[in-house]
Design an enzyme around this catalytic site. Structure first.
Site, mmCIF file in Angstrom:
data_model
loop_
_atom_site.group_PDB
_atom_site.id
_atom_site.type_symbol
_atom_site.label_atom_id
_atom_site.label_comp_id
_atom_site.label_asym_id
_atom_site.label_seq_id
_atom_site.Cartn_x
_atom_site.Cartn_y
_atom_site.Cartn_z
ATOM 1 N N MET A 1 -33.126 10.191 8.295
ATOM 2 C CA MET A 1 -33.424 11.330 7.486
ATOM 3 C C MET A 1 -34.499 12.247 7.646
ATOM 4 S SD MET A 1 -31.418 10.305 3.907
ATOM 5 C CE MET A 1 -32.810 9.510 3.128
ATOM 6 N N ALA B 1 -38.404 13.469 8.650
ATOM 7 C CA ALA B 1 -40.054 13.133 8.302
ATOM 8 C C ALA B 1 -40.359 11.699 8.873
ATOM 9 C CB ALA B 1 -40.096 12.698 6.782
ATOM 10 N N LEU B 2 -40.173 11.919 10.332
ATOM 11 C CA LEU B 2 -40.094 10.452 10.927
ATOM 12 C C LEU B 2 -41.744 9.826 11.085
ATOM 13 C CD1 LEU B 2 -37.991 11.640 14.095
ATOM 14 C CD2 LEU B 2 -37.155 10.313 11.892
ATOM 15 N N GLY C 1 -42.209 3.893 12.051
ATOM 16 C CA GLY C 1 -41.017 2.808 11.958
ATOM 17 C C GLY C 1 -39.623 3.501 12.705
ATOM 18 N N HIS C 2 -39.679 4.557 12.399
ATOM 19 C CA HIS C 2 -38.276 5.481 13.035
ATOM 20 C C HIS C 2 -38.363 5.120 14.731
ATOM 21 C CE1 HIS C 2 -38.577 7.641 9.182
ATOM 22 N NE2 HIS C 2 -37.390 7.174 9.374
ATOM 23 N N GLN D 1 -25.947 10.193 -0.691
ATOM 24 C CA GLN D 1 -26.715 9.015 -0.788
ATOM 25 C C GLN D 1 -27.581 8.999 -1.942
ATOM 26 O OE1 GLN D 1 -27.783 8.354 3.091
ATOM 27 N NE2 GLN D 1 -29.612 7.415 2.411
ATOM 28 N N ASP E 1 -35.046 -1.424 5.070
ATOM 29 C CA ASP E 1 -33.964 -1.458 4.075
ATOM 30 C C ASP E 1 -32.892 -2.531 4.380
ATOM 31 O OD1 ASP E 1 -34.561 1.738 3.227
ATOM 32 O OD2 ASP E 1 -35.060 1.551 5.300
ATOM 33 N N SER F 1 -42.933 4.578 5.395
ATOM 34 C CA SER F 1 -41.758 5.071 4.701
ATOM 35 C C SER F 1 -41.951 6.817 4.502
ATOM 36 C CB SER F 1 -41.620 4.600 3.193
ATOM 37 O OG SER F 1 -40.685 5.495 2.657
ATOM 38 N N ARG G 1 -41.502 8.342 2.423
ATOM 39 C CA ARG G 1 -41.865 8.859 0.928
ATOM 40 C C ARG G 1 -43.561 8.546 0.829
ATOM 41 N NH1 ARG G 1 -36.513 6.781 0.092
ATOM 42 N NH2 ARG G 1 -35.489 8.368 -1.083
HETATM 43 P P1 AMP Z 1 -34.587 6.796 6.580
HETATM 44 O O1 AMP Z 1 -35.102 7.879 7.675
HETATM 45 O O2 AMP Z 1 -35.652 6.581 5.894
HETATM 46 O O3 AMP Z 1 -33.058 6.962 6.254
HETATM 47 O O4 AMP Z 1 -34.726 5.602 8.156
HETATM 48 C C1 AMP Z 1 -33.971 5.703 9.050
HETATM 49 C C2 AMP Z 1 -33.936 4.276 9.783
HETATM 50 O O5 AMP Z 1 -35.169 3.850 9.772
HETATM 51 C C3 AMP Z 1 -33.387 3.181 8.577
HETATM 52 O O6 AMP Z 1 -32.778 2.182 9.716
HETATM 53 C C4 AMP Z 1 -34.566 2.562 8.187
HETATM 54 O O7 AMP Z 1 -34.524 1.355 7.881
HETATM 55 C C5 AMP Z 1 -35.585 2.772 9.397
HETATM 56 N N1 AMP Z 1 -36.974 2.512 8.972
HETATM 57 C C6 AMP Z 1 -37.520 3.388 7.956
HETATM 58 N N2 AMP Z 1 -38.724 3.028 7.682
HETATM 59 C C7 AMP Z 1 -38.888 1.769 8.748
HETATM 60 C C8 AMP Z 1 -40.108 1.071 8.821
HETATM 61 N N3 AMP Z 1 -41.316 1.140 8.198
HETATM 62 N N4 AMP Z 1 -39.951 0.120 9.852
HETATM 63 C C9 AMP Z 1 -38.902 0.298 10.457
HETATM 64 N N5 AMP Z 1 -37.672 0.898 10.333
HETATM 65 C C10 AMP Z 1 -37.832 1.607 9.368
#
Ligand code: AMP
Length: 283
Positions: free
Chosen positions: A30, A32-33, A36-37, A61, A152, A187, A189
């Site tokens: 989503m 805001a990379l 983790g992404h 969602q 997640d 995150s 957030r």
């Molecule tokens: P999001 O943009 O938050 O929906 O996350 C997109 C993908 O990145 C999802 O598969 C998340 O589980 C993964 N993700 C988010 N934060 C992390 C993190 N800290 N470490 C690893 N993967 C992450």
């Protein structure tokens, strides 16, 4: 790096890649990379795949409209980070591209107990939206592999089940949680936390580690209660759940002997930011 807004041009690109014998790795996000992404993109590249990252803030969602409004959007920076990481293409579809008028939102998946606990209990409808969007994106991209973060954990379980029910020919790879130096799970957030909140939020991971260190026999429920009390005692913290569960069924585990795959999952508000994290304590 390519950036596509339209499915038709993405398809042309993907078809060219496939015609040249390359396999496709897909990372849905989503935006805001953060690191983790990017670790998911790297994992796809390590598998010699053409890495595709989608950025789509999926409205279906969000059970909380304020959360959707406040969700950070940093498209230019995201594209720069993806380019630097060696992502082959970013896909930034509009809402009508993902959910074309008159086509509905996709199959109505049923997840039994998987979406009733933890996130499912506190964010009603959330996983329905997640399953819908991931199903739709998988139909669009048709990747060989999809990479998702362990951060997640319940979401990965839901998507695994959705892939099984829809019989989609895709490999799901769960990647480790990337953390800040103090242990806080990265995150999108986190940018909404103040500096002080961000450093105090490390307590969430400390509590997970504490349970892993002290878990023995059937003391798991007692450790859950203790962790909840400790989090509740921290000013500005409001935990929603702190649960030791079976990693497959997501049902509560009372004793380490009851399962060979045990995960501790937590959701906790810090100020007005809701954070989740988990730790596998037996595998
Ligand atoms: P999001 O943009 O938050 O929906 O996350 C997109 C993908 O990145 C999802 O598969 C998340 O589980 C993964 N993700 C988010 N934060 C992390 C993190 N800290 N470490 C690893 N993967 C992450």
């Amino acid at each position: 790096m390519w950036a596509f807004h339209r499915l038709s041009t993405l398809k042309d690109f993907l078809n060219r890649q496939r015609a040249e014998g390359r396999s496709i790795g897909f990372v849905p996000t989503m935006g805001a990379l953060h690191e983790g992404h990017l670790s998911l993109i790297r994992r796809s590249k390590d598998a010699q795949e053409v890495a595709i990252c989608s950025i789509f803030v999926n409205p279906t969602q969000f059970n909380d409209p304020t959360d959707l409004l406040k969700y950070p959007r940093t498209e230019a920076e995201d594209l720069y980070l993806l380019h630097q990481t060696g992502c082959a293409a970013a896909f930034l579809p509009s809402e009508p591209e993902v959910y074309p008028a008159g086509q509905g939102v996709g199959p109505d998946f049923r997840f039994g107990v998987l979406d009733k606990t933890m996130e499912g209990e506190f964010r009603p409808g959330h996983f329905k939206g997640v399953a819908q969007v991931v199903h739709r994106l998988l139909q669009m991209v048709e990747p060989d592999s999809i990479y998702m973060g362990q951060k997640d954990f319940q979401q990965v379980a839901i998507v695994r089940e959705m892939i099984k029910q829809a019989n989609l020919p895709v490999r799901l790879v769960m990647c480790p949680t990337a953390r800040e130096e103090n242990g806080l799970a990265m995150s999108s957030r986190n940018v909404r936390l103040s500096g002080a909140q961000r450093s105090r939020a490390a307590l969430i991971y400390e509590m997970l580690q504490d349970v892993r260190a002290r878990a023995h026999g059937d003391n798991l429920p007692a450790l859950e209660v203790e962790a909840l009390q400790r989090l509740r005692g921290e000013p500005g913290f409001r935990p929603e759940y702190f649960s030791v569960v079976d990693g497959k069924t997501l049902q509560p585990v009372r004793s380490l002997a009851d399962s060979d795959y045990v995960v501790v999952c937590v959701a906790c508000w810090v100020g007005d930011v809701r954070l989740i994290d988990n730790l596998i304590i037996k595998e």
